[in-house]
Motif scaffolding. Structure first.
Motif, short mmCIF file in Angstrom:
data_model
loop_
_atom_site.label_atom_id
_atom_site.label_comp_id
_atom_site.label_asym_id
_atom_site.label_seq_id
_atom_site.Cartn_x
_atom_site.Cartn_y
_atom_site.Cartn_z
N LEU A 40 8.61 -3.29 13.35
CA LEU A 40 7.49 -2.57 12.75
C LEU A 40 7.83 -2.15 11.33
CD1 LEU A 40 4.83 -0.91 12.67
CD2 LEU A 40 6.10 0.94 13.76
N TYR A 41 8.99 -1.53 11.15
CA TYR A 41 9.35 -1.03 9.82
C TYR A 41 9.64 -2.16 8.85
CZ TYR A 41 9.01 3.88 10.87
OH TYR A 41 8.51 5.13 11.17
N GLY A 42 10.08 -3.31 9.36
CA GLY A 42 10.22 -4.47 8.51
C GLY A 42 8.87 -4.90 7.95
N ILE A 43 7.86 -4.87 8.80
CA ILE A 43 6.49 -5.19 8.36
C ILE A 43 5.99 -4.15 7.38
CG2 ILE A 43 4.09 -5.45 9.13
CD1 ILE A 43 5.20 -6.48 11.80
N LEU A 44 6.38 -2.89 7.61
CA LEU A 44 5.91 -1.80 6.76
C LEU A 44 6.50 -1.86 5.35
CD1 LEU A 44 5.78 1.26 9.19
CD2 LEU A 44 3.95 -0.30 8.49
N ILE A 45 7.62 -2.55 5.18
CA ILE A 45 8.14 -2.75 3.83
C ILE A 45 7.11 -3.53 3.01
CG2 ILE A 45 9.93 -3.86 2.43
CD1 ILE A 45 11.83 -3.52 4.86
N VAL A 46 6.59 -4.59 3.60
CA VAL A 46 5.57 -5.40 2.93
C VAL A 46 4.31 -4.57 2.69
CG1 VAL A 46 4.13 -7.47 3.09
CG2 VAL A 46 6.47 -7.50 4.00
N ASN A 47 3.93 -3.78 3.70
CA ASN A 47 2.73 -2.97 3.57
C ASN A 47 2.88 -1.91 2.48
OD1 ASN A 47 0.02 -2.08 4.84
ND2 ASN A 47 1.20 -0.19 4.83
N ALA A 48 4.08 -1.35 2.34
CA ALA A 48 4.30 -0.34 1.31
C ALA A 48 4.17 -0.95 -0.08
CB ALA A 48 5.68 0.29 1.49
N VAL A 49 4.65 -2.16 -0.26
CA VAL A 49 4.49 -2.86 -1.54
C VAL A 49 3.00 -3.10 -1.81
CG1 VAL A 49 4.96 -4.98 -2.82
CG2 VAL A 49 6.76 -3.95 -1.41
N TYR A 50 2.29 -3.52 -0.75
CA TYR A 50 0.84 -3.73 -0.87
C TYR A 50 0.12 -2.41 -1.21
CZ TYR A 50 -4.00 -4.36 0.69
OH TYR A 50 -5.37 -4.37 0.76
N GLY A 51 0.51 -1.33 -0.53
CA GLY A 51 -0.09 -0.03 -0.79
C GLY A 51 0.12 0.42 -2.22
N LEU A 52 1.33 0.17 -2.74
CA LEU A 52 1.63 0.55 -4.12
C LEU A 52 0.72 -0.19 -5.10
CD1 LEU A 52 3.43 1.97 -6.23
CD2 LEU A 52 5.01 0.04 -6.05
N THR A 53 0.56 -1.49 -4.92
CA THR A 53 -0.29 -2.27 -5.83
C THR A 53 -1.76 -1.87 -5.72
OG1 THR A 53 -0.49 -4.06 -4.18
CG2 THR A 53 1.29 -4.23 -5.79
N GLU A 54 -2.22 -1.60 -4.48
CA GLU A 54 -3.62 -1.23 -4.28
C GLU A 54 -3.92 0.15 -4.88
OE1 GLU A 54 -6.41 -2.90 -2.72
OE2 GLU A 54 -5.00 -4.43 -3.41
N TRP A 55 -3.01 1.10 -4.69
CA TRP A 55 -3.25 2.44 -5.22
C TRP A 55 -3.18 2.46 -6.74
CZ3 TRP A 55 -2.08 7.50 -2.29
CH2 TRP A 55 -2.56 7.41 -0.98
N ILE A 56 -2.33 1.60 -7.32
CA ILE A 56 -2.30 1.49 -8.78
C ILE A 56 -3.65 0.99 -9.30
CG2 ILE A 56 -1.33 0.17 -10.71
CD1 ILE A 56 1.37 0.31 -9.30
N LYS A 57 -4.24 0.01 -8.59
CA LYS A 57 -5.57 -0.49 -8.97
C LYS A 57 -6.62 0.61 -8.87
CE LYS A 57 -4.70 -5.26 -7.42
NZ LYS A 57 -5.06 -6.29 -6.40
N MET A 58 -6.57 1.37 -7.77
CA MET A 58 -7.53 2.47 -7.59
C MET A 58 -7.38 3.51 -8.69
SD MET A 58 -7.29 3.07 -3.46
CE MET A 58 -7.33 1.69 -2.32
N TYR A 59 -6.14 3.82 -9.03
CA TYR A 59 -5.87 4.80 -10.08
C TYR A 59 -6.45 4.33 -11.42
CZ TYR A 59 -3.18 7.41 -13.56
OH TYR A 59 -2.80 8.16 -14.65
N GLN A 60 -6.23 3.07 -11.73
CA GLN A 60 -6.74 2.52 -13.01
C GLN A 60 -8.27 2.50 -13.02
OE1 GLN A 60 -4.68 -1.24 -13.04
NE2 GLN A 60 -2.91 -0.40 -14.14
N ASN A 61 -8.88 2.25 -11.86
CA ASN A 61 -10.34 2.23 -11.79
C ASN A 61 -10.95 3.62 -11.90
OD1 ASN A 61 -10.42 -0.55 -11.46
ND2 ASN A 61 -10.40 -0.44 -9.22
N ASN A 62 -10.15 4.65 -11.54
CA ASN A 62 -10.65 6.02 -11.59
C ASN A 62 -10.51 6.65 -12.95
OD1 ASN A 62 -11.42 6.17 -8.89
ND2 ASN A 62 -9.36 6.77 -8.19
N LYS A 63 -9.83 5.96 -13.88
CA LYS A 63 -9.63 6.51 -15.24
C LYS A 63 -10.96 6.60 -15.99
CE LYS A 63 -4.80 5.40 -16.21
NZ LYS A 63 -3.89 4.64 -17.10
#
Length: 221
Positions: free
Chosen positions: A198-221
């Motif tokens: 599970l946590y091995g999969i979550l490494i990938v998900n955390a990278v995905y979460g980082l990229t998605e939240w960066i996009k959301m942050y830039q869209n909220n500017k």
């Protein structure tokens, strides 16, 4: 009622996969935790509802696995899931997104991030010492504690990361990437194989979460 009691036992095998006896509680906890974290990466508020359930089951699972720091962590996670739901649904004026929920933001002050780093370092040392050298009245309970300092790091860093999720701060995903890597190794070494996967999969998900939240942050500017 016997079936319900058996469900919560780590030694009640649901199915054996490649020689590994997977219990009902580990299987359900793994699926719910994975779903919870995936929803968090998508900034979906349902993450908190699943989080309440998965942390309750994880508490029981880690107690039986003698991973006491991870067990204690679930109590804190439970609280932050409640707190996070409150924060996301009640943003202050100017902090709301187009869904009228708390928008993604980041820490602009480097001293704040240094403070969190210091908290993680100090917390890891102190909790690791406590678990490896417990007071007399807890000596028997913690006698079989495994990898106390590694487990302590996971606990403290995860608390900080979960706090950042509740605040909807981008930096939480950087911490989760590190925590997920360490957790994968620890749980594999402790015999909790499916949690390690599970946590091995979550490494990938955390990278995905980082990229998605960066996009959301830039869209909220």
């Amino acid at each position: 009622m016997d079936w319900l009691i058996d469900f919560f036992k780590m030694d009640t095998v649901m199915v054996t996969i490649l020689g590994y006896p997977l219990s009902y509680i580990e299987a359900v906890t793994t699926v719910l935790t994975l779903a919870c974290i995936i929803l968090a990466a998508r900034a979906n508020i349902l993450t908190f509802a699943l989080g309440v359930i998965s942390t309750s089951l994880s508490f029981i699972l880690f107690y039986q696995a003698a991973l006491y720091s991870s067990m204690a962590l679930q109590v804190i996670f439970f609280s932050f899931n409640v707190y996070g739901y409150y924060k996301w649904t009640r943003p202050k004026t100017g902090e709301e997104n187009d869904k009228n929920q708390l928008k993604v933001s980041r820490y602009s002050n480097k001293s704040t991030l240094l403070l969190f780093a210091a908290i993680i370092a100090a917390g890891t040392l102190l909790w690791g010492l406590f678990v490896s050298h417990p007071p007399a009245f807890l000596a028997n309970e913690f006698a079989d504690a495994k990898y106390p300092y590694v487990d302590a790091f996971i606990l403290v860093a995860s608390v900080v990361a979960q706090f950042m999720i509740a605040k909807k701060k981008i930096e939480n995903w950087i911490i989760w990437i590190v925590v997920d890597i360490v957790s994968t190794v620890l749980y594999a070494a402790s015999g909790v194989t499916f949690m390690a996967i599970l946590y091995g999969i979550l490494i990938v998900n955390a990278v995905y979460g980082l990229t998605e939240w960066i996009k959301m942050y830039q869209n909220n500017k």
